[in-house]
Motif scaffolding. Structure first.
Motif, PDB file in Angstrom:
ATOM      1  N   GLN A 151       0.821  -1.210   0.000  1.00 11.02           N
ATOM      2  CA  GLN A 151       0.000   0.000   0.000  1.00 11.02           C
ATOM      3  C   GLN A 151       0.856   1.262   0.000  1.00 11.02           C
ATOM      4  OE1 GLN A 151      -2.567  -0.604   3.408  1.00 11.02           O
ATOM      5  NE2 GLN A 151      -4.023  -1.822   2.238  1.00 11.02           N
ATOM      6  N   PHE A 152       1.903   1.281   0.830  1.00 12.54           N
ATOM      7  CA  PHE A 152       2.780   2.449   0.875  1.00 12.54           C
ATOM      8  C   PHE A 152       3.524   2.641  -0.442  1.00 12.54           C
ATOM      9  CE2 PHE A 152       2.751   1.907   5.661  1.00 12.54           C
ATOM     10  CZ  PHE A 152       2.044   3.077   5.901  1.00 12.54           C
ATOM     11  N   ARG A 153       3.977   1.543  -1.020  1.00 10.01           N
ATOM     12  CA  ARG A 153       4.693   1.633  -2.294  1.00 10.01           C
ATOM     13  C   ARG A 153       3.768   2.167  -3.384  1.00 10.01           C
ATOM     14  NH1 ARG A 153       9.043  -1.204  -5.596  1.00 10.01           N
ATOM     15  NH2 ARG A 153      10.120  -1.573  -3.644  1.00 10.01           N
ATOM     16  N   ALA A 154       2.521   1.698  -3.405  1.00 10.04           N
ATOM     17  CA  ALA A 154       1.556   2.170  -4.400  1.00 10.04           C
ATOM     18  C   ALA A 154       1.277   3.666  -4.220  1.00 10.04           C
ATOM     19  CB  ALA A 154       0.257   1.371  -4.298  1.00 10.04           C
ATOM     20  N   LEU A 155       1.139   4.116  -2.981  1.00 13.07           N
ATOM     21  CA  LEU A 155       0.923   5.552  -2.730  1.00 13.07           C
ATOM     22  C   LEU A 155       2.114   6.382  -3.200  1.00 13.07           C
ATOM     23  CD1 LEU A 155      -0.702   5.574   0.829  1.00 13.07           C
ATOM     24  CD2 LEU A 155      -1.738   6.415  -1.285  1.00 13.07           C
ATOM     25  N   CYS A 156       3.317   5.901  -2.928  1.00 15.45           N
ATOM     26  CA  CYS A 156       4.515   6.625  -3.344  1.00 15.45           C
ATOM     27  C   CYS A 156       4.626   6.652  -4.868  1.00 15.45           C
ATOM     28  CB  CYS A 156       5.757   5.993  -2.725  1.00 15.45           C
ATOM     29  SG  CYS A 156       7.256   6.961  -3.043  1.00 15.45           S
ATOM     30  N   THR A 157       4.348   5.525  -5.507  1.00 10.80           N
ATOM     31  CA  THR A 157       4.400   5.451  -6.966  1.00 10.80           C
ATOM     32  C   THR A 157       3.404   6.415  -7.591  1.00 10.80           C
ATOM     33  OG1 THR A 157       5.116   3.143  -6.860  1.00 10.80           O
ATOM     34  CG2 THR A 157       4.155   3.881  -8.935  1.00 10.80           C
ATOM     35  N   GLN A 158       2.192   6.443  -7.048  1.00  2.84           N
ATOM     36  CA  GLN A 158       1.165   7.360  -7.573  1.00  2.84           C
ATOM     37  C   GLN A 158       1.590   8.814  -7.384  1.00  2.84           C
ATOM     38  OE1 GLN A 158      -1.565   6.801  -9.458  1.00  2.84           O
ATOM     39  NE2 GLN A 158      -1.547   9.027  -9.602  1.00  2.84           N
ATOM     40  N   ALA A 159       2.146   9.130  -6.223  1.00  8.35           N
ATOM     41  CA  ALA A 159       2.610  10.496  -5.969  1.00  8.35           C
ATOM     42  C   ALA A 159       3.726  10.877  -6.938  1.00  8.35           C
ATOM     43  CB  ALA A 159       3.095  10.623  -4.526  1.00  8.35           C
ATOM     44  N   LEU A 160       4.627   9.954  -7.209  1.00  8.42           N
ATOM     45  CA  LEU A 160       5.701  10.221  -8.173  1.00  8.42           C
ATOM     46  C   LEU A 160       5.144  10.454  -9.574  1.00  8.42           C
ATOM     47  CD1 LEU A 160       8.333   7.666  -6.874  1.00  8.42           C
ATOM     48  CD2 LEU A 160       8.764  10.111  -7.212  1.00  8.42           C
ATOM     49  N   HIS A 161       4.193   9.633 -10.001  1.00  9.88           N
ATOM     50  CA  HIS A 161       3.570   9.829 -11.315  1.00  9.88           C
ATOM     51  C   HIS A 161       2.915  11.212 -11.401  1.00  9.88           C
ATOM     52  CE1 HIS A 161       4.054   6.204 -13.698  1.00  9.88           C
ATOM     53  NE2 HIS A 161       3.781   5.449 -12.645  1.00  9.88           N
ATOM     54  N   THR A 162       2.180  11.566 -10.366  1.00 13.87           N
ATOM     55  CA  THR A 162       1.496  12.866 -10.355  1.00 13.87           C
ATOM     56  C   THR A 162       2.508  14.004 -10.422  1.00 13.87           C
ATOM     57  OG1 THR A 162      -0.310  11.921  -9.052  1.00 13.87           O
ATOM     58  CG2 THR A 162      -0.131  14.313  -9.061  1.00 13.87           C
ATOM     59  N   LEU A 163       3.578  13.876  -9.686  1.00 15.30           N
ATOM     60  CA  LEU A 163       4.618  14.908  -9.668  1.00 15.30           C
ATOM     61  C   LEU A 163       5.294  15.033 -11.036  1.00 15.30           C
ATOM     62  CD1 LEU A 163       5.833  16.925  -7.695  1.00 15.30           C
ATOM     63  CD2 LEU A 163       7.500  15.193  -7.046  1.00 15.30           C
ATOM     64  N   VAL A 164       5.601  13.907 -11.646  1.00 16.86           N
ATOM     65  CA  VAL A 164       6.219  13.938 -12.976  1.00 16.86           C
ATOM     66  C   VAL A 164       5.277  14.585 -13.986  1.00 16.86           C
ATOM     67  CG1 VAL A 164       7.040  12.484 -14.887  1.00 16.86           C
ATOM     68  CG2 VAL A 164       7.786  12.009 -12.545  1.00 16.86           C
ATOM     69  N   LEU A 183      11.264   7.209  -9.711  1.00 15.22           N
ATOM     70  CA  LEU A 183      10.166   6.283  -9.972  1.00 15.22           C
ATOM     71  C   LEU A 183      10.681   4.973 -10.562  1.00 15.22           C
ATOM     72  CD1 LEU A 183       7.136   5.707 -10.081  1.00 15.22           C
ATOM     73  CD2 LEU A 183       7.017   7.035 -12.182  1.00 15.22           C
ATOM     74  N   LEU A 184      11.619   5.066 -11.487  1.00 15.37           N
ATOM     75  CA  LEU A 184      12.145   3.851 -12.110  1.00 15.37           C
ATOM     76  C   LEU A 184      13.052   3.066 -11.166  1.00 15.37           C
ATOM     77  CD1 LEU A 184      12.697   5.195 -15.715  1.00 15.37           C
ATOM     78  CD2 LEU A 184      11.062   3.438 -14.986  1.00 15.37           C
ATOM     79  N   THR A 185      13.634   3.735 -10.200  1.00  9.64           N
ATOM     80  CA  THR A 185      14.380   3.014  -9.164  1.00  9.64           C
ATOM     81  C   THR A 185      13.422   2.184  -8.325  1.00  9.64           C
ATOM     82  OG1 THR A 185      16.058   4.745  -9.082  1.00  9.64           O
ATOM     83  CG2 THR A 185      15.908   3.298  -7.171  1.00  9.64           C
ATOM     84  N   LEU A 186      12.259   2.764  -8.058  1.00 14.17           N
ATOM     85  CA  LEU A 186      11.240   2.089  -7.251  1.00 14.17           C
ATOM     86  C   LEU A 186      10.518   1.006  -8.057  1.00 14.17           C
ATOM     87  CD1 LEU A 186       9.973   2.346  -4.384  1.00 14.17           C
ATOM     88  CD2 LEU A 186       8.310   3.911  -5.382  1.00 14.17           C
ATOM     89  N   GLU A 187      10.176   1.323  -9.302  1.00 13.56           N
ATOM     90  CA  GLU A 187       9.419   0.404 -10.165  1.00 13.56           C
ATOM     91  C   GLU A 187      10.096   0.330 -11.540  1.00 13.56           C
ATOM     92  OE1 GLU A 187       6.863  -1.309  -9.172  1.00 13.56           O
ATOM     93  OE2 GLU A 187       6.230  -0.295  -7.354  1.00 13.56           O
ATOM     94  N   PRO A 188      11.178  -0.437 -11.670  1.00 12.68           N
ATOM     95  CA  PRO A 188      11.963  -0.444 -12.917  1.00 12.68           C
ATOM     96  C   PRO A 188      11.188  -0.894 -14.160  1.00 12.68           C
ATOM     97  CG  PRO A 188      12.986  -1.853 -11.232  1.00 12.68           C
ATOM     98  CD  PRO A 188      11.737  -1.301 -10.645  1.00 12.68           C
ATOM     99  N   TRP A 189      10.103  -1.617 -13.992  1.00 13.80           N
ATOM    100  CA  TRP A 189       9.333  -2.135 -15.121  1.00 13.80           C
ATOM    101  C   TRP A 189       8.167  -1.211 -15.489  1.00 13.80           C
ATOM    102  CZ3 TRP A 189      10.053  -4.255 -10.369  1.00 13.80           C
ATOM    103  CH2 TRP A 189       9.002  -4.097  -9.467  1.00 13.80           C
TER     104      TRP A 189
END
Length: 197
Positions: A151-164, A183-189
């Protein structure tokens, strides 16, 4: 002078009290119990906590194991825990700061596209929730950790997408590149992040 308990649970967990790293948990299950109480932020019955951490033994033995670690937590944390005959909880009235709680407060309700709020939230995320912390023979606790982590990773990923997206829309490409790299460090795929980059 008010002393604040400072707790970081993103990455390797650390608890600071009175300016020092808090040590002295007698077992990893004592430490796990403390993390569970501070994240869930509610009272739990002793029976539920015993079952969470010692599912492989009888109820009587599990409750005894819980009774054995509670004095250690009381000694380490004093008024930060409320321990009654039937329940145990983290004392929300005590002065404290917890990175995961701050992270949640910054992102919920949704911060929209406020880059300052998003950056502050992302800066708190220093690694997966309780990264490297493991408790033997407590599958329910490990399942809870895994769910929190996702859940925390998904929230962080979404926040990064929004920021980008914000930086791309405002033609602030250097800033956008910085956060697509994160973002790619967190989710390389993440295909969308590759396209943004």
């Amino acid at each position: 002078m008010v002393t604040t308990l400072h707790i970081t649970l993103f990455g390797s967990p650390q608890v600071f009290w009175k300016g020092k790293l808090l040590k002295g948990f007698i077992t990893s299950k004592a430490e796990a119990l403390f993390y569970y109480l501070i994240v869930t932020r509610r009272a739990h019955t002793r029976t539920a906590l015993a079952g969470l951490l010692w599912p492989e033994v009888s109820d009587g033995q599990a409750k005894k194991n819980l009774r054995d670690i509670l004095p250690n937590l009381r000694q380490l944390l004093g008024s930060y825990l409320v321990i009654t005959r039937n329940q145990v909880m983290f004392n929300e009235q005590s002065p404290h700061w917890i990175d995961v709680a701050e992270f949640h407060s910054l992102l919920n309700p949704s911060p929209g596209e406020d880059p300052t709020t998003l950056q502050k939230a992302i800066s708190l995320y220093q690694g997966d929730f309780l990264d490297g912390f493991y408790v033997r023979d407590a599958p329910e606790f490990e399942t809870w950790v895994r769910v929190q982590r996702e859940q925390f990773r998904a929230l962080c990923t979404q926040a990064l997408h929004t920021l980008v997206e914000f930086y791309l829309a405002n033609k602030m490409y250097n800033e956008g590149l910085t956060f697509t790299t994160r973002l790619l460090t967190l989710e390389p795929w993440d295909e969308h992040a590759h396209q943004q980059q």
